[in-house]
Design an enzyme around this catalytic site. Structure first.
Site, PDB file in Angstrom:
ATOM      1  N   ASN A 161       0.892  -1.015  -0.105  1.00  0.00           N
ATOM      2  CA  ASN A 161       0.015  -0.169   0.041  1.00  0.00           C
ATOM      3  C   ASN A 161       0.734   1.216  -0.006  1.00  0.00           C
ATOM      4  OD1 ASN A 161      -2.957  -1.162   0.401  1.00  0.00           O
ATOM      5  ND2 ASN A 161      -1.483  -2.247   1.952  1.00  0.00           N
ATOM      6  N   GLU A 162       0.976   1.645  -1.098  1.00  0.00           N
ATOM      7  CA  GLU A 162       2.176   2.989  -1.328  1.00  0.00           C
ATOM      8  C   GLU A 162       1.507   4.214  -1.244  1.00  0.00           C
ATOM      9  OE1 GLU A 162       4.994   2.266  -1.837  1.00  0.00           O
ATOM     10  OE2 GLU A 162       5.604   0.683  -3.201  1.00  0.00           O
TER      11      GLU A 162
END
Ligand code: F6R
Length: 640
Positions: A161-162
């Site tokens: 989850n950037e």
């Protein structure tokens, strides 16, 4: 006691447990996981584990394997869900998380592989959405995850989850951040081979776990840990979302904790025991924070910024200011080998002997000039006996086509001299053949490595000559660990240490300059430093008398600089010296334009070197010291 801790941690928005090292921390985390597995067993239920890959959980898995093998911990009742997988990715590929999990855990315990769930990197793109939905449903069907293990990426990602991820996101296909791809480039043999996408559990999925343990080790994680723990909640740092969970704990080692306010700026949260080092750090911080020269800091500046205790104990503050100003002033010297005949009581280096034997150790063939080219030039100009020792060949950092160009040159030259070039022709053909099928991360053949090493050797000679060195003082160590590390997992450094001892014995230096920059992408600098330290320590213990009069100075490489308060020798460079240093760096032509290993920084090495030294000069000036064009910085290594 509790009140004190609350006070100290008041900037921290999640519970943080700090261990001396990652091994101790990993044992405890494994114990916690084992307790959950056993409790579920006792209840006749399944334990649902959320698992991560990467370096962070490796020791936890090792300990779980030990608990299985030595203490009978069974995984029969365990169901696992992994956070993520690259997309696309074949499960048997070297970089696959399926392979990672098998090698690091599953192959060594009695888990039923039917209970193992890892996002599928082989799906057709149109099938991914349905797969992700089913993954979520499957987690729910087991009643959710009991304990989720997380690492943290330098972007602040959890799972993949950037930055930009939503707090309620579910399992999905995502695009990897550039920094994440750069961090993975070593595994894939170059960033261009790192997939641009991945399938990851969402932040929302992670949040549903009943317990979340985030692991973070080493100084590399210190800055992102601070942001995640103390920063405002923001999609820019997805791990900050964890601040809103009641079930989360960060488990970190000491090295990863150093940027937390309680350790980095302790005066902001507690009464301190003030020693010289802390006072200097605090005063420099105050001046930088308020953008004021040190000598203009006032009583109220101290009082309003958590430094009232210092002012009370050591004030009036003007005296503190003067003492720190003088201390920093005394770090500045144009005589890095000492100034003969001068009073050296306030200088960083000794005046005697007039001519010093100095050795500059350079882990790669260009670190000497990139990191301390100006000082190198000054030492030679000022008549010291300067040696340079290139520790590794640096052969991995030459492009293949560049290597071929040199072999073509050798062939053409041989022919131009009417020599038989048949041997070279054949060698060239075999090189071209090899390169056609060369896999990312595959080691080069011996002749290719040799040519690449020679290219770098020629560049280093040209550069050292430009800095003013005679050829007989240029030493190519070609330490064996460098190539051996590519073929063997367990690397021994004994012959590297022996070779270094021999060189030191031959030169008997008064000064050793060595890279104290442990952030280079492959860790080579750290290994090179440890080899020197071990060699020096052994020689000292053997009673070699010169070791008593030998000072070790650390420089930092292209990757980062010392903090101002740490600097013990600051060598100012004139504009002409900056230019000469640039010319010396230019000799490393194979590293120009786009180097094979640029690290995190898109700038060319000479630009980094100049901007970094200019920044140090700017900071000195901002603190109220003289304005120089550039400054190279050093810290003296002290034995315990
Ligand atoms: C791994 C994962 C990533 C890593 C993170 C830290 O499954 O999802 O979030 O946990 O990139 O990686 P390491 O531990 O290698 O520093």
């Amino acid at each position: 006691m509790l009140l004190n801790l609350l006070e100290e941690t008041r900037y921290e928005k999640v519970p943080v447990k700090i261990y001396d090292n990652d091994s101790e921390a990993s044992f405890d985390v494994a114990k916690r996981i084992a307790a959950i597995i056993k409790q579920k067993q006792a209840e006749g239920k399944q334990a649902v584990l959320g698992l991560a890959t990467g370096v962070s959980p490796i020791k936890v898995y090792k300990e779980l394997i030990r608990l299985h093998k030595e203490e009978g911990l069974s995984f029969k009742n365990v169901v696992t869900f992994n956070l993520d997988e690259y997309y696309p990715m074949q499960p048997d590929a070297e970089q696959s998380y399926v392979r990672f999990m098998k090698e690091q855990l599953f192959n060594h315990v009695d888990i039923d592989m039917a209970n193992v769930n890892i996002p599928d990197g082989t799906l057709a793109e149109q099938d991914i959405a349905a797969f992700c939905l089913a993954y979520e449903q499957k987690i729910n069907s087991y009643g959710g995850i009991d304990v989720q293990v997380l690492g943290i990426g330098r972007t602040g990602h959890i799972g993949f989850n950037e930055p930009g991820s939503a707090p309620n996101s579910g399992t999905r296909l995502v695009t990897l951040n550039d920094l994440t791809r750069r961090d993975a480039s070593k595994d894939f043999g170059g960033k261009e081979n790192v997939p641009t996408k991945a399938i990851t559990m969402g932040i929302g999925t992670i949040f549903k776990a009943r317990e979340i343990i985030l692991l973070g080790w080493s100084g590399k994680k210190a800055s992102i840990i601070k942001k995640a723990v103390e920063g405002n909640i923001s999609p820019d740092v997805p791990a900050t979302y964890l601040q809103t969970s009641d079930n989360v704990e960060f488990v970190i080692d000491q090295a990863a904790s150093v940027d937390l306010t309680r350790f980095d700026l302790p005066w902001l949260v507690k009464d301190c025991v003030w020693d010289d080092v802390l006072i200097k750090k605090a005063v420099v911080w105050l001046a930088k924070t308020l953008n004021k020269p040190i000598l203009k800091l006032t009583e109220s500046d101290y009082n309003n910024n958590g430094m009232a205790q210092l002012a009370t104990e050591f004030g009036p503050v003007y005296n503190i200011n003067i003492s720190i100003f003088n201390n920093i002033q005394h770090t500045i010297t144009g005589w890095p080998g000492g100034k003969f005949g001068a009073d050296d009581s306030q200088r960083p280096e000794r005046a005697e002997p007039k001519v010093k034997r100095s050795i500059v150790f350079s882990p790669h063939p260009d670190d000497d000039v990139i990191s301390m080219g100006g000082t190198f030039i000054r030492l030679a100009d000022q008549g010291h006996e300067v040696h340079v020792a290139y520790q590794t060949s640096g052969n991995t950092a030459v492009w293949d086509d560049e290597m071929l160009r040199y072999v073509e040159f050798a062939m053409d030259f041989a022919r131009s001299q009417s020599q038989d070039a048949a041997y070279l022709d054949n060698l060239y053909k075999s090189m071209v053949e090899f390169l056609k099928t060369k896999q990312p991360n595959q080691s080069d053949t011996e002749p290719i490595r040799t040519v690449k090493g020679l290219i770098r050797k020629g560049e280093a000679i040209a550069s050292a000559r430009l800095a003013g060195l005679a050829d007989q003082r240029i030493h190519f160590m070609d330490l064996p660990f460098y190539d051996r590390g590519k073929f063997q997992k367990e690397v021994s450094y004994e012959d590297d240490i022996q070779q270094t001892m021999q060189l030191l014995r031959d030169i008997k230096p008064h000064q050793i300059f060595t890279a104290g920059d442990f952030a280079d992408p492959h860790g080579t600098h750290k290994v090179c430093f440890e080899i020197i330290l071990e060699a020096f320590t052994r020689l000292r213990n053997l009673g070699e008398s010169w070791t008593k009069d030998c000072w070790i100075w650390l420089y930092r490489g292209a990757w980062h600089e010392f903090e101002i308060h740490e600097i013990e020798m600051a060598v100012p460079l004139s504009p002409q010296e900056v230019y000469r240093k640039r010319m010396a760096i230019f000799k490393h032509q194979s590293q120009k334009d786009v180097p094979v290993f640029p690290g995190d920084d898109a700038r060319e090495f000479w630009v980094r070197a100049e901007e970094r030294t200019q920044e140090t000069a700017r900071l000195y000036n901002q603190l109220g010291l003289a304005e120089y064009e550039a400054i190279e910085a050093f810290v003296r290594w002290k034995f315990e």
